[in-house]
Design a protein around this motif. Structure first.
Motif, PDB file in Angstrom:
ATOM      1  N   UNK A 262      45.173  35.314  44.371  1.00  0.00           N
ATOM      2  CA  UNK A 262      45.799  36.637  44.335  1.00  0.00           C
ATOM      3  C   UNK A 262      45.021  37.581  43.421  1.00  0.00           C
ATOM      4  N   UNK A 263      44.692  37.108  42.217  1.00  0.00           N
ATOM      5  CA  UNK A 263      44.012  37.972  41.248  1.00  0.00           C
ATOM      6  C   UNK A 263      42.556  38.220  41.629  1.00  0.00           C
ATOM      7  N   UNK A 264      41.965  37.270  42.360  1.00  0.00           N
ATOM      8  CA  UNK A 264      40.584  37.473  42.798  1.00  0.00           C
ATOM      9  C   UNK A 264      40.498  38.526  43.899  1.00  0.00           C
ATOM     10  N   UNK A 265      41.581  38.695  44.645  1.00  0.00           N
ATOM     11  CA  UNK A 265      41.543  39.613  45.788  1.00  0.00           C
ATOM     12  C   UNK A 265      42.220  40.956  45.503  1.00  0.00           C
ATOM     13  N   UNK A 266      43.111  40.978  44.510  1.00  0.00           N
ATOM     14  CA  UNK A 266      43.777  42.229  44.131  1.00  0.00           C
ATOM     15  C   UNK A 266      43.654  42.403  42.622  1.00  0.00           C
ATOM     16  N   UNK A 267      43.062  43.486  42.210  1.00  0.00           N
ATOM     17  CA  UNK A 267      42.840  43.726  40.783  1.00  0.00           C
ATOM     18  C   UNK A 267      44.155  43.864  40.031  1.00  0.00           C
ATOM     19  N   UNK A 268      44.148  43.388  38.807  1.00  0.00           N
ATOM     20  CA  UNK A 268      45.333  43.505  37.972  1.00  0.00           C
ATOM     21  C   UNK A 268      45.658  44.961  37.651  1.00  0.00           C
TER      22      UNK A 268
ATOM     23  N   UNK B 127      37.136  29.893  46.320  1.00  0.00           N
ATOM     24  CA  UNK B 127      37.697  29.190  45.151  1.00  0.00           C
ATOM     25  C   UNK B 127      36.635  28.594  44.239  1.00  0.00           C
ATOM     26  N   UNK B 128      35.409  28.450  44.743  1.00  0.00           N
ATOM     27  CA  UNK B 128      34.345  27.861  43.928  1.00  0.00           C
ATOM     28  C   UNK B 128      33.532  28.913  43.182  1.00  0.00           C
ATOM     29  N   UNK B 129      33.754  30.174  43.516  1.00  0.00           N
ATOM     30  CA  UNK B 129      32.982  31.240  42.869  1.00  0.00           C
ATOM     31  C   UNK B 129      33.437  31.431  41.424  1.00  0.00           C
ATOM     32  N   UNK B 130      32.512  31.806  40.565  1.00  0.00           N
ATOM     33  CA  UNK B 130      32.831  32.077  39.162  1.00  0.00           C
ATOM     34  C   UNK B 130      33.429  33.473  39.033  1.00  0.00           C
ATOM     35  N   UNK B 131      34.549  33.565  38.347  1.00  0.00           N
ATOM     36  CA  UNK B 131      35.209  34.863  38.187  1.00  0.00           C
ATOM     37  C   UNK B 131      34.354  35.797  37.342  1.00  0.00           C
ATOM     38  N   UNK B 132      34.328  37.067  37.731  1.00  0.00           N
ATOM     39  CA  UNK B 132      33.570  38.056  36.976  1.00  0.00           C
ATOM     40  C   UNK B 132      34.250  38.330  35.634  1.00  0.00           C
ATOM     41  N   UNK B 133      33.451  38.471  34.605  1.00  0.00           N
ATOM     42  CA  UNK B 133      33.976  38.758  33.269  1.00  0.00           C
ATOM     43  C   UNK B 133      33.938  40.262  33.041  1.00  0.00           C
ATOM     44  N   UNK B 134      35.102  40.848  32.774  1.00  0.00           N
ATOM     45  CA  UNK B 134      35.177  42.288  32.537  1.00  0.00           C
ATOM     46  C   UNK B 134      34.901  42.605  31.068  1.00  0.00           C
ATOM     47  N   UNK B 135      34.270  43.742  30.853  1.00  0.00           N
ATOM     48  CA  UNK B 135      34.056  44.232  29.495  1.00  0.00           C
ATOM     49  C   UNK B 135      35.296  45.028  29.087  1.00  0.00           C
TER      50      UNK B 135
ATOM     51  N   UNK C 195      42.346  44.013  26.962  1.00  0.00           N
ATOM     52  CA  UNK C 195      42.469  42.556  27.106  1.00  0.00           C
ATOM     53  C   UNK C 195      43.931  42.126  27.033  1.00  0.00           C
ATOM     54  N   UNK C 196      44.663  42.710  26.073  1.00  0.00           N
ATOM     55  CA  UNK C 196      46.081  42.383  25.947  1.00  0.00           C
ATOM     56  C   UNK C 196      46.866  42.880  27.154  1.00  0.00           C
ATOM     57  N   UNK C 197      46.521  44.075  27.640  1.00  0.00           N
ATOM     58  CA  UNK C 197      47.206  44.625  28.813  1.00  0.00           C
ATOM     59  C   UNK C 197      46.960  43.749  30.041  1.00  0.00           C
ATOM     60  N   UNK C 198      45.728  43.271  30.201  1.00  0.00           N
ATOM     61  CA  UNK C 198      45.403  42.408  31.336  1.00  0.00           C
ATOM     62  C   UNK C 198      46.159  41.088  31.239  1.00  0.00           C
ATOM     63  N   UNK C 199      46.181  40.508  30.035  1.00  0.00           N
ATOM     64  CA  UNK C 199      46.888  39.235  29.858  1.00  0.00           C
ATOM     65  C   UNK C 199      48.365  39.382  30.201  1.00  0.00           C
ATOM     66  N   UNK C 200      48.987  40.435  29.694  1.00  0.00           N
ATOM     67  CA  UNK C 200      50.410  40.661  29.958  1.00  0.00           C
ATOM     68  C   UNK C 200      50.667  40.898  31.440  1.00  0.00           C
ATOM     69  N   UNK C 201      49.804  41.693  32.049  1.00  0.00           N
ATOM     70  CA  UNK C 201      49.975  42.008  33.473  1.00  0.00           C
ATOM     71  C   UNK C 201      49.836  40.756  34.335  1.00  0.00           C
ATOM     72  N   UNK C 202      48.852  39.933  34.047  1.00  0.00           N
ATOM     73  CA  UNK C 202      48.633  38.725  34.851  1.00  0.00           C
ATOM     74  C   UNK C 202      49.782  37.738  34.657  1.00  0.00           C
ATOM     75  N   UNK C 203      50.279  37.609  33.433  1.00  0.00           N
ATOM     76  CA  UNK C 203      51.432  36.727  33.203  1.00  0.00           C
ATOM     77  C   UNK C 203      52.647  37.206  33.990  1.00  0.00           C
TER      78      UNK C 203
END
Length: 324
Positions: A51-57, A74-82, A88-96
């Motif tokens: 879900x998160x790989x196909x729809x941005x948080x 599923x084998x691809x490495x997830x991109x690391x955002x700057x 970072x906190x907003x992304x963590x909260x949103x994904x949870x």
């Protein structure tokens, strides 16, 4: 239908592109539920990753993501955002939040789709069907008083009277020669005689017969419920009885599948067979014939190929599934 941005709550939040990701996973999620909480947890994690790989948080709840959605590997490495600390906190909260929402979405819809899981097989259509495999029969209704009288005393008391009256009836209707045919008294005649004799019994005896009929029916009902509500027996003789019934049982099942779908089908069963001292054996049931001059089921079409490609392969697997 109200647009998402105008809705007052998050009901139907997954409608649209989000649901196109989640809904295909429902059957596999239901299988994971059957395997236990660890399997469920691991499966939900995989769904969330997709879900998160196909729809941005960053896509808001009242927005639809751009389509077509990206393919998921599923084998691809997830991109690391700057991201800075706040992001970072907003992304963590949103994904949870989204993960919890996805979990609830799957659980709610699986609950609606799943058949009731109850050990009381008397209330479960599948349990009732499988009871036929085990040879468990529904208890009969309580006998009527005269039927109980026949059950207990037919040979000793009723049969002589039935035979005497039957002979008299044959002579009256067809003459003495009719006795040579050896025609036996039919069921309605036997029941009629039993009814008349039952009426001639004393009140106490009639009441006692009626009560014994009710008691026997209650005992049979109790035994039936105990068998249906309890787990399937693992006793070798009971398992062998089920195996003996398996061919007839599965033929009816596959016949129904064939009639409803038009699809030819077969099933292969294998494991330790009690009557062969626990040796690993296989059993095949098939339905649907081909259109050759001598129509046959799939296992019969080429016995050598079926034996090698299917049964031998199955036997190799059975050796890894059972210890001997």
């Amino acid at each position: 239908r109200v647009e998402k941005k105008d809705r007052r709550n998050l009901k139907m939040w997954a409608e649209g592109a989000r649901e196109s990701i989640l809904r295909p996973h429902l059957p596999a999620y239901m299988d994971a539920l059957e395997r236990g909480w660890r399997a469920e947890r691991d499966f939900v994690r995989e769904v969330c990753n997709e879900f998160h790989a196909r729809i941005s948080w960053r896509v808001a709840d009242d927005e639809e993501p751009d389509e077509p959605l990206p393919e998921y590997d599923p084998l691809a490495t997830a991109e690391v955002e700057e991201l800075d600390d706040d992001e970072t906190e907003a992304k963590r909260t949103r994904i949870e939040t989204l993960n919890a929402r996805i979990n609830r979405w799957l659980k709610y819809r699986a609950k609606k789709l799943r058949r009731p899981t109850t050990r009381d097989r008397t209330q479960d259509p599948w349990g009732i069907l499988l009871s036929k495999l085990a040879g468990i029969k529904s208890p009969p209704k309580a006998r009527q008083g005269f039927q109980q009288y026949m059950h207990e005393s037919y040979d000793a008391e009723i049969k002589p009277v039935v035979e005497a009256r039957w002979k008299a009836r044959l002579v009256e209707e067809d003459g003495v020669d009719s006795l040579k045919t050896g025609k036996a008294p039919n069921a309605p005649f036997r029941a009629q005689v039993a009814r008349e004799m039952f009426k001639e019994l004393g009140d106490d005896e009639r009441d006692a017969l009626a009560q014994r009929a009710k008691d026997e029916a209650a005992d049979q009902r109790r035994e039936y419920l105990e068998l249906m509500k309890g787990p399937p027996s693992k006793a070798p003789k009971n398992r062998q009885a089920c195996i003996d019934n398996l061919g007839t049982f599965m033929t009816e099942v596959l016949k129904g599948v064939y009639e409803y779908t038009g699809l030819s089908c077969f099933a292969v069963f294998g494991g330790p067979i009690p009557m062969y001292d626990g040796d690993l054996r296989t059993l095949t049931v098939a339905y649907g014939r081909n259109q050759e001059p001598n129509p046959c089921h799939f296992p019969q079409w080429s016995k050598a190929r079926f034996g090698q490609d299917v049964l031998d392969f199955m036997r190799d697997w059975l050796k890894t599934a059972y210890s001997q």
